[in-house]
Structures are given as C-alpha cells and as structure tokens.
Design a protein around this motif. Structure first.
Motif, PDB file in Angstrom:
ATOM      1  N   UNK A 522       4.133  27.537  41.045  1.00 28.14           N
ATOM      2  CA  UNK A 522       5.721  27.332  41.008  1.00 28.14           C
ATOM      3  C   UNK A 522       6.265  26.627  39.963  1.00 28.14           C
ATOM      4  N   UNK A 523       6.925  27.463  38.895  1.00 28.37           N
ATOM      5  CA  UNK A 523       7.680  26.714  37.832  1.00 28.37           C
ATOM      6  C   UNK A 523       8.982  26.631  37.652  1.00 28.37           C
ATOM      7  N   UNK A 524       9.602  25.904  36.892  1.00 27.23           N
ATOM      8  CA  UNK A 524      11.075  26.074  36.727  1.00 27.23           C
ATOM      9  C   UNK A 524      11.325  25.431  35.348  1.00 27.23           C
ATOM     10  N   UNK A 531      13.717  23.362  43.796  1.00 19.49           N
ATOM     11  CA  UNK A 531      13.637  24.284  45.056  1.00 19.49           C
ATOM     12  C   UNK A 531      13.569  25.728  44.523  1.00 19.49           C
ATOM     13  N   UNK A 532      14.058  25.910  43.425  1.00 16.82           N
ATOM     14  CA  UNK A 532      14.168  27.493  42.998  1.00 16.82           C
ATOM     15  C   UNK A 532      13.125  27.681  42.053  1.00 16.82           C
ATOM     16  N   UNK A 533      11.976  27.964  42.567  1.00 16.82           N
ATOM     17  CA  UNK A 533      10.913  28.090  41.632  1.00 16.82           C
ATOM     18  C   UNK A 533      10.135  29.416  41.311  1.00 16.82           C
ATOM     19  N   UNK A 534       9.749  29.775  40.196  1.00 18.52           N
ATOM     20  CA  UNK A 534       9.228  31.066  39.990  1.00 18.52           C
ATOM     21  C   UNK A 534       7.651  30.976  39.794  1.00 18.52           C
ATOM     22  N   UNK A 572       6.730  38.829  30.120  1.00 19.40           N
ATOM     23  CA  UNK A 572       7.066  38.838  31.615  1.00 19.40           C
ATOM     24  C   UNK A 572       7.693  37.542  31.992  1.00 19.40           C
ATOM     25  N   UNK A 573       6.984  36.530  31.614  1.00 25.12           N
ATOM     26  CA  UNK A 573       7.527  35.116  31.850  1.00 25.12           C
ATOM     27  C   UNK A 573       8.811  34.632  31.518  1.00 25.12           C
ATOM     28  N   UNK A 574       8.887  34.860  30.150  1.00 27.22           N
ATOM     29  CA  UNK A 574      10.247  34.384  29.363  1.00 27.22           C
ATOM     30  C   UNK A 574      11.391  35.349  30.291  1.00 27.22           C
ATOM     31  N   UNK A 575      11.110  36.696  30.425  1.00 29.38           N
ATOM     32  CA  UNK A 575      11.926  37.302  31.207  1.00 29.38           C
ATOM     33  C   UNK A 575      12.477  36.892  32.638  1.00 29.38           C
ATOM     34  N   UNK A 576      11.376  36.368  33.440  1.00 28.56           N
ATOM     35  CA  UNK A 576      11.746  35.798  34.609  1.00 28.56           C
ATOM     36  C   UNK A 576      12.744  34.648  34.190  1.00 28.56           C
ATOM     37  N   UNK A 577      12.712  33.784  33.590  1.00 27.44           N
ATOM     38  CA  UNK A 577      13.145  32.510  33.142  1.00 27.44           C
ATOM     39  C   UNK A 577      14.510  32.854  32.416  1.00 27.44           C
ATOM     40  N   UNK A 578      14.693  34.282  32.146  1.00 28.04           N
ATOM     41  CA  UNK A 578      15.882  34.240  31.128  1.00 28.04           C
ATOM     42  C   UNK A 578      15.772  33.646  29.908  1.00 28.04           C
ATOM     43  N   UNK A 579      14.899  33.512  29.126  1.00 30.45           N
ATOM     44  CA  UNK A 579      14.591  32.830  28.006  1.00 30.45           C
ATOM     45  C   UNK A 579      14.636  34.096  26.778  1.00 30.45           C
ATOM     46  N   UNK A 580      15.336  33.883  25.958  1.00 31.10           N
ATOM     47  CA  UNK A 580      15.499  35.048  24.854  1.00 31.10           C
ATOM     48  C   UNK A 580      14.025  34.638  24.101  1.00 31.10           C
ATOM     49  N   UNK A 588      10.299  24.317  27.453  1.00 32.89           N
ATOM     50  CA  UNK A 588       9.334  23.889  28.329  1.00 32.89           C
ATOM     51  C   UNK A 588       9.524  24.456  29.706  1.00 32.89           C
ATOM     52  N   UNK A 589       8.474  24.462  30.537  1.00 35.86           N
ATOM     53  CA  UNK A 589       8.281  24.885  31.910  1.00 35.86           C
ATOM     54  C   UNK A 589       7.773  23.728  32.609  1.00 35.86           C
ATOM     55  N   UNK A 590       8.234  23.657  34.021  1.00 41.11           N
ATOM     56  CA  UNK A 590       7.886  22.476  34.630  1.00 41.11           C
ATOM     57  C   UNK A 590       7.530  22.931  36.070  1.00 41.11           C
ATOM     58  N   UNK A 591       6.167  22.013  36.376  1.00 38.93           N
ATOM     59  CA  UNK A 591       5.721  22.279  37.696  1.00 38.93           C
ATOM     60  C   UNK A 591       6.106  21.076  38.495  1.00 38.93           C
ATOM     61  N   UNK A 592       6.556  21.221  39.537  1.00 34.55           N
ATOM     62  CA  UNK A 592       7.021  19.917  40.404  1.00 34.55           C
ATOM     63  C   UNK A 592       6.241  20.058  41.494  1.00 34.55           C
ATOM     64  N   UNK A 593       5.448  18.916  42.256  1.00 34.80           N
ATOM     65  CA  UNK A 593       4.697  19.073  43.087  1.00 34.80           C
ATOM     66  C   UNK A 593       4.413  17.819  43.766  1.00 34.80           C
ATOM     67  N   UNK A 594       5.061  17.448  45.116  1.00 38.32           N
ATOM     68  CA  UNK A 594       4.648  16.313  45.919  1.00 38.32           C
ATOM     69  C   UNK A 594       5.222  15.237  44.914  1.00 38.32           C
ATOM     70  N   UNK A 595       6.466  15.454  44.267  1.00 37.24           N
ATOM     71  CA  UNK A 595       7.271  14.393  43.441  1.00 37.24           C
ATOM     72  C   UNK A 595       6.734  14.252  42.135  1.00 37.24           C
ATOM     73  N   UNK A 596       5.642  14.672  41.655  1.00 38.59           N
ATOM     74  CA  UNK A 596       4.970  14.682  40.292  1.00 38.59           C
ATOM     75  C   UNK A 596       5.507  15.966  39.614  1.00 38.59           C
ATOM     76  N   UNK A 597       5.642  15.683  38.159  1.00 36.91           N
ATOM     77  CA  UNK A 597       6.129  16.904  37.290  1.00 36.91           C
ATOM     78  C   UNK A 597       5.483  17.021  36.423  1.00 36.91           C
ATOM     79  N   UNK A 598       4.616  18.052  36.201  1.00 38.69           N
ATOM     80  CA  UNK A 598       4.028  18.490  35.044  1.00 38.69           C
ATOM     81  C   UNK A 598       4.575  19.090  33.863  1.00 38.69           C
ATOM     82  N   UNK A 599       4.407  18.918  32.801  1.00 37.18           N
ATOM     83  CA  UNK A 599       5.417  19.452  31.552  1.00 37.18           C
ATOM     84  C   UNK A 599       4.518  20.390  30.777  1.00 37.18           C
TER      85      UNK A 599
END
Length: 806
Positions: A522-524, A531-534, A572-580, A588-599
């Motif tokens: 899941x990324x944001x 809480x709204x991940x793709x 398809x990824x940038x379309x899912x995040x509405x990035x031109x 940047x895309x972020x993964x948040x898991x158990x309080x830790x954030x990977x960029x």
C-alpha cells in the motif's frame, strides 16, 4: 409381443436404407459429441470428495475492497486461521498452506548426492495438514509426520524419482542451496494418485522450519500478507452460514488497527472445499488450476443443441415419409391395433435406432479420446467410458433421444384414419408442414448462431494474440536462477551469457515477462491520508531490463546499479495517484507500516505492460533495483535455438555446476494468458463443424424425399422446356427462405450471448455486422451445395421413366 415389435422395427429400418442411414449417422455423430462433452464435464465434478468429512471443510476466502475495486483472493493473512479456532468453538481444526507454485520451484537433492532437481508443487504446511486431508501413506504414518522441525513428506512420485526402489522413510534430503539450504528428514511418503483434488503436493514441508515457515508463524498482522491458504474444519452440527456471519465482527476485533493502517477494507468468506474447483472464477492466488462452471454449462448447452439437431433430422424425415407407411397403419388398425399400440411400435423403432447409435458411439468416442484430451487439455482415461455414471448416461441418452425424436412422428402416424387409407384417399402432405419448416429453421438458427460465435471467439483470441503486451515476447528466453546461491552468481552468469554468439541483450528480474507479480504494498503520496492507500505490485529488475524486453520508457531514466530508493513505475501507477506524466519524475511515493515510513523516488515512467490474465486491467507496478534476481532474461537472434541453448547450458555449468539449467521461452508463457479462450475457440470450431454436418445430413435426406415426391412434376416441367437451373431453383427456394428466417432470429440472439461473454475482457473486440453476414452466407452456401446435389440429380434424370406409367 416385444419380439414381434422388434422384428417389425428392424424390417422397416432395413427397408428404408437411405433414411435409416442418414438418421443413424446423424444420431451417432450427435451422440459421440454429447458423450465426449459429457465425459469431460463429469471429469470436472467430484473434486476433493475423497477426503473424510469433506463437506465440513472450508477454505477461507479474502475479498479486498480498495479504490472501488473488489479483489477476491484464495489467500488470507497468516494469523487468521488459528485466531478463528481460538474464538469459535464451532471450528474443530485449521491448517495453513504456503504454496511454492509454478515458477517458484525449489532445488531438491538427496543428501549424499550432487544430482539436484527443480521440483514444483511444494507446500509449506502446519502439522495439522493430515487431520484435514487424509492422504493414504505408503511409508510412515500421517500422525505427527509434520510435528518435528525440518520434517518433510514426499509424494510417491517424487520418492521414486529420488530414491528409486529404496525406502525413503527417515532418509535426509537438501532443499535449496546457499544460505537458504535446509537439510530435512523424510517422515513419510503419501499416495499422490488419490482421486481428483485441487491439492496436488509434490512434497510437504512442515511450517516448524526456518525461513518462510518461521516468518508465517511470526506475522501477526490481520490486514496484509494475504499469501497463506487457510482451511478449517467445522465441528459436527456447526453451521457455516452462522460462522460466516460472525466474521465481520471477528475481523474488526482483531484487525481494525491493521486495516486502518493500510487504508483498505477487507472481508472474509467461507468457500466449500468441494466447490473450489468449479466455483473459483475470478479468485486470485489459486493453488492449482481450476475450472469454471459457466464454461461447463456452455459445453453442455452446445451438446444439447447438437443432439437436438440430430433429433430434428429424425423427426423431419419420419414425418416427411409418413405417406409411405399409411397403408401399413391402415391395415394394422383394421385388424385391431389401437393408437397406443402403434405409438409404442413407432417409438420402439426410434429408440432402437437411437440405442444402436449409442452403442456405436462408445468405440468411436474411445478412438476420439486422444484428440479430445488435446482439444480440452484434459487427461481423461479410457476407463472413464466404462464408469457407471457414463454407462447410465449413454443408456439414458439413447432412450431419451429416441423418445424425443420419435414421439411426434409416432403421434402423427398413429392418428391416420384406416378407412381413408384403405380407400386410397389419404394424403398427409406432411412434407410441407409448418412444424417441419419450424424445425428446419431451428437447425439453421443453431448453425448460424454457432458460426457467428466461432468467428467472434476466434477474433477475440487473435485480438489477444496481437495485443501489445507492453514488451516484445519474441526471442526472449528466461533462465531460472532459482536459489540464493545461484542468484548471488548473477553478475558472473550474466557476463558468461553475454559472450555467447546469438545473445544480444542480457538482464535480470524477479519475474519473467508475463509472470504474475504477486507481491504488492500500500502506497500514498506525500500529504495524502496514510489510511487511504493504493495497492501497487512490486518487482525487482536489473538496469538493462527495459532494453532487453522492449518495454518503453515514457519519461525519465532507467535504473542504475547504485539506486536504492529510486524506482521506476508504470503509467498505471501515476494514473492511480493522479500524477501528470510531465511531473512524475522526482515525485515521491510513501509506504507507511506500523508507524515506519519508507520513501521511494520516481526516476522514470514506463509504458504499461501485462503481467496477469488478459481478463484483468493492467495494475500499478513499481520496479526497484535488484542485485540478486530470480531470473536471467536474455534476448536472442539465431536460426538455431538448439545450438544456442547448448552453448548457454555450457556457460551456465561453468558458474553453477551443481544446479540444473532450467529455462522457458517467454512467448510460450504469454500464450497461457489466453489459453482458456483459445481452447474454447478450438472446441467451438470442432463441434460447430459437427453440428453443421448433422444439419447437412438432414437437409440431404429431406431434399431426397422432396425430389422423389416431385419427380413427376419435375419430369413434366422438363418436357415443357424447364432447364436444370429451373429445377434447382424449384427445390431450393423453400430452404433458402428458411435460412433467411433463421438469420433474422439467430443474429440478435448470437449478438446478445457473445456480448455477455465479451464483458469478461477489459480489452475486447467490437462485434461487427459483417460477422453475421458471413455466418448466413456460409449457411446459404452449405444449403445450396447440399440441395443442389439432389436437385441436379433429379433435374438430369430421364423424364420418360417417371411418366411412362401415366
């Protein structure tokens, strides 16, 4: 009495050889088709019923709702199964399986041998596996076979391959190599020819081992990591429906925090063990190949139509020749025969002929069985023909076909008035009856509908074959690295391959092109709601990958050897995040898991490419730099692949002497993405051709009779100057008008049915009007050829022979 009926029936059938031959051939072809389809369909039923209490065993199914997309999966999160056993007394036992599937084979060798094999269908399972699935044991006992750490049980087939005639029990073998190498003790050998099942393990490794098993036991997240297949057995008297109704609150109780962290909704359902093989359409992460009940229904409907066409031939020919038997019926009625007796007589004739066709169909189907297996990609044995269900079906089919085909002619013929017949004034004139015309129209509706459907299915398959996959599948060879040790040798092996003449590009990846990428996360985007991940699939590649496979780079750069957080994504990824697209590089895309954030930093955007079934839209994919991939992907230019592969194997053995050289051609793997549709197309072509053949036989018989009825009229017309063309037109016009009526009925029906079928394909053809025009033209040509043969024969006959008795 029965003996007398049989004699009369036999004499009448023998007397009318042409009609009997046409009916027998049509019924036999129809029965062979029905029997072939029936054998295949029955073979798809009865899966997993050999297990004790199979009706009480269920698989837990996960449905993830994310961004308005519903994704059903056969997998669950690791802790769910045992948490259910703790919370619900109605759950008596559970078991989890991790499947080492096709494309993820493990290296296996006996401890004191250097000869290793890649083996598929490896399972990692809890010690409770044999409490749910009672495989018979040839060596050892199922009780406690998977209790001790580093225990393994083998299938009979694998044990024979590794140990020959020696006992395998308590021997040791090595699974994997390098850091992942495990030495395992064999605790049993089970019978792998244990009925039809979706569970077909080659070996089963206990979950109480290191590596993946240890990871499964440690994971306590109820939202993510849905890669474990979980099964449960209900206690006696427990209700699956009642248990399923408790699962939403169960998941909320245990996984509310986990679900909130990943930002998608998730539901759990119970699927009957006996339903898995036939009712798993659209469910991902299957442990084995499954069928589709709707596909079987299509085949059964096709068989029904073919048999109906054969029955219609019988009805048409019997009613058309009713006048021929009028005097027989009149005499029999005059000496006391009643209507019921006559109906039984005529039904007996049709059932006798149908049963004879059924008997003939058995050896013919046996001869066709190898072709049927190729056509359906099945593995049906000759013994299936003599299964009690099949034999009962053949008998029932023969009687039912004879009854349906003979009922209407029997009623019509038995209703003839004897006084009119004996006076010579009867004229049934059934040859031009509306029912007969209606039945002929039905035959043409079936033929035109099937021809249209075959064209559309073929178009869709060709569309899939010609579809831009997003990579160049031709000339690509994927070589399995397979183990940690061999993956560590990637650079050395790659360098060796680059020196082989015929190899133009070499790269690496964790998945070969077209292989399904199971891993996702899941990324944001920065500033987005955590809480709204793709969900985005991820795959590791080496820097030269895009150039090797021919995937386009829309913007930015490719990966470099020192990249860490830098990634490529598909369109398809940038379309899912509405990035031109023009702002994608540097995003940047972020993964948040158990309080830790990977960029992750996007350094390039690739074109979309397929890595799943063509019935699924292309999903978002993230590509990261992988230094130890699972596959070497190479592009070749050669006219002699056998010599090239020999050279590659020699280069391989220099670096990896104790590991098998295992490869696949990518184009063959791509074909698997549309294999089901291709198989359906082949089946449709074959059975449509047979249905048309049966229709032609009926037309041939009808035209023969009409020509015989009109032979005096034709002779008079010839004497008066009619040409052969006039006679052909006279006999053809009625049948051609029936084709036109059938076209009007069949076209909208076929359009509706095929439009529904095409809805499963996100990338589909548009049904064109000319498809139905081709179908009706084919039907007209077939009709003209069939009718013209008899019409020309009647037209060139000597009119003197027909008129000399006048």
């Amino acid at each position: 009495m029965f003996r007398n009926y049989f004699k009369i029936a036999w004499r009448n059938l023998w007397k009318n050889k042409l009609q009997t031959g046409i009916n027998l051939l049509g019924l036999t072809v129809g029965t062979v088709c029905c029997l072939s389809i029936l054998i295949y369909v029955i073979a798809q039923f009865g899966y997993d019923q050999q297990f004790e209490d199979s009706s009480s065993i269920y698989r837990i199914k996960t449905v993830i709702d994310e961004n308005e997309n519903t994704n059903p999966s056969a997998g669950t999160s690791p802790p769910i199964a045992f948490a259910m056993k703790e919370d619900f007394p109605e759950v008596s036992e559970v078991c989890r399986i991790v499947y080492f599937g096709e494309g993820n084979e493990s290296l296996v060798r006996v401890s004191d041998s250097d000869e290793a094999y890649y083996e598929s269908r490896g399972y990692l399972a809890d010690s409770t596996f044999f409490k749910l699935f009672n495989y018979p044991f040839i060596e050892g006992k199922p009780e406690g076979a998977l209790n001790a750490p580093n225990s393994i049980v083998l299938s009979k087939t694998l044990a024979k391959k590794l140990f020959g005639t020696k006992k395998a029990l308590n021997e040791t073998l090595v699974l994997g190599s390098g850091e992942e190498e495990q030495t395992l003790r064999i605790k049993g050998v089970f019978e792998d020819d244990f009925g039809k099942t979706h569970l077909n393990p080659n070996y089963i490794l206990t979950m109480n081992s290191g590596g993946t098993g240890e990871r499964v036991i440690e994971i306590q997240n109820f939202a993510t990591q849905n890669f474990v297949l979980s099964y449960l057995k209900l206690a006696p008297g427990a209700s699956a429906e009642a248990l399923e109704s408790k699962l939403p609150s169960f998941l909320q109780q245990h996984g509310a925090k986990d679900l909130a962290a990943v930002g998608f909704n998730k539901s759990l359902f119970l699927q009957k063990l006996n339903d898995i093989h036939l009712y798993s359409k659209g469910i991902r992460n299957q442990i084995d190949k499954v069928s589709d009940i709707n596909y079987l229904y299509i085949l059964l409907i096709l068989a029904l139509f073919i048999q109906l066409v054969a029955c219609i031939n019988f009805i048409n020919l019997s009613t058309a020749r009713a006048n021929k038997r009028a005097k027989e019926i009149g005499v029999r009625k005059a000496i006391g025969a009643n209507k019921g007796t006559l109906i039984r007589q005529f039904l007996g004739e049709s059932i006798l002929l149908s049963l004879f066709a059924s008997v003939i169909s058995i050896p013919l189907t046996a001869l066709a069985l190898p072709f049927l297996n190729i056509l359906t990609e099945g593995n049906i044995d000759y013994s299936a023909l003599f299964d009690l269900k099949i034999l009962a079906s053949i008998l029932s089919l023969g009687i039912l076909t004879g009854f349906i085909a003979g009922l209407y002619p029997a009623i019509i013929l038995s209703g003839i008035k004897p006084i009119k017949v004996l006076k010579g004034s009867v004229s049934l004139n059934l040859g031009s009856g509306n029912l007969r015309k209606g039945l002929v129209v039905f035959q043409f509706v079936v033929s035109i509908g099937l021809i249209s459907s075959v064209i559309i299915i073929t178009q869709q398959v060709k569309h899939s074959q010609r579809m831009d996959m997003g990579f160049n599948k031709d000339n690509l060879i994927a070589v399995r690295l397979g183990t940690q040790q061999v993956s560590e040798n990637f650079n050395a092996t790659k360098s060796n391959f680059e020196t082989v003449i015929g190899v133009t590009e070499v790269s690496g990846s964790n998945h070969y092109p077209s292989e399904f990428i199971m891993g996702d996360m899941g990324l944001t985007i920065p500033g987005g709601n955590p809480a709204d991940q793709t969900l985005v699939h991820y795959d590791g590649i080496s820097p030269n990958y895009l150039n090797t496979v021919g995937t386009s780079l829309l913007i930015g750069r490719t990966l470099r050897t020192n990249d860490s957080i830098q990634v490529l994504v598909n369109k398809a990824t940038i379309d899912a995040f509405n990035i031109p697209l023009n702002k994608a590089v540097g995003s940047k895309l972020l993964q948040t898991y158990e309080g830790e954030v990977d960029e992750f930093e996007i350094v390039g955007v690739t074109g979309n490419y397929h890595f799943a079934s063509l019935k699924e839209e292309i999903a978002p994919v993230l590509l990261f730099n992988e230094t130890q991939p699972g596959w070497i992907i190479l592009k070749a230019e050669t006219q002699n692949y056998e010599a090239l592969l020999n050279k590659l194997e020699s280069s391989w053995k220099i670096i990896n002497p104790n590991t098998p050289f295992d490869y696949t051609f990518v184009y063959k793997e791509v074909e698997k993405l549309y294999a089901e549709e291709k198989r359906l197309g082949k089946i449709s072509v074959v059975f449509t051709s047979l249905a048309i053949l049966i229709s032609c036989l009926g037309l041939f018989g009808l035209v023969s009779f009409v020509a015989e009825q009109k032979k005096k009229e034709i002779s008079i017309r010839k004497v008066l100057g009619a040409s052969v063309q006039n006679v052909v037109r006279l006999l053809s016009k009625d049948f051609l008008s029936l084709v036109g009526i059938a076209f009007i009925i069949a076209s909208p029906l076929a359009y509706y049915i095929m439009q529904k079928w095409l809805q499963d394909f996100p990338y589909r053809i548009t049904i064109e009007w000319w498809v139905f025009m081709i179908a009706v033209i084919v039907a007209l040509i077939i009709t003209l050829l069939t009718v013209s043969f008899q019409a020309i024969k009647a037209a060139i006959a000597n009119p003197v022979k027909s008129l000399r008795t006048e």
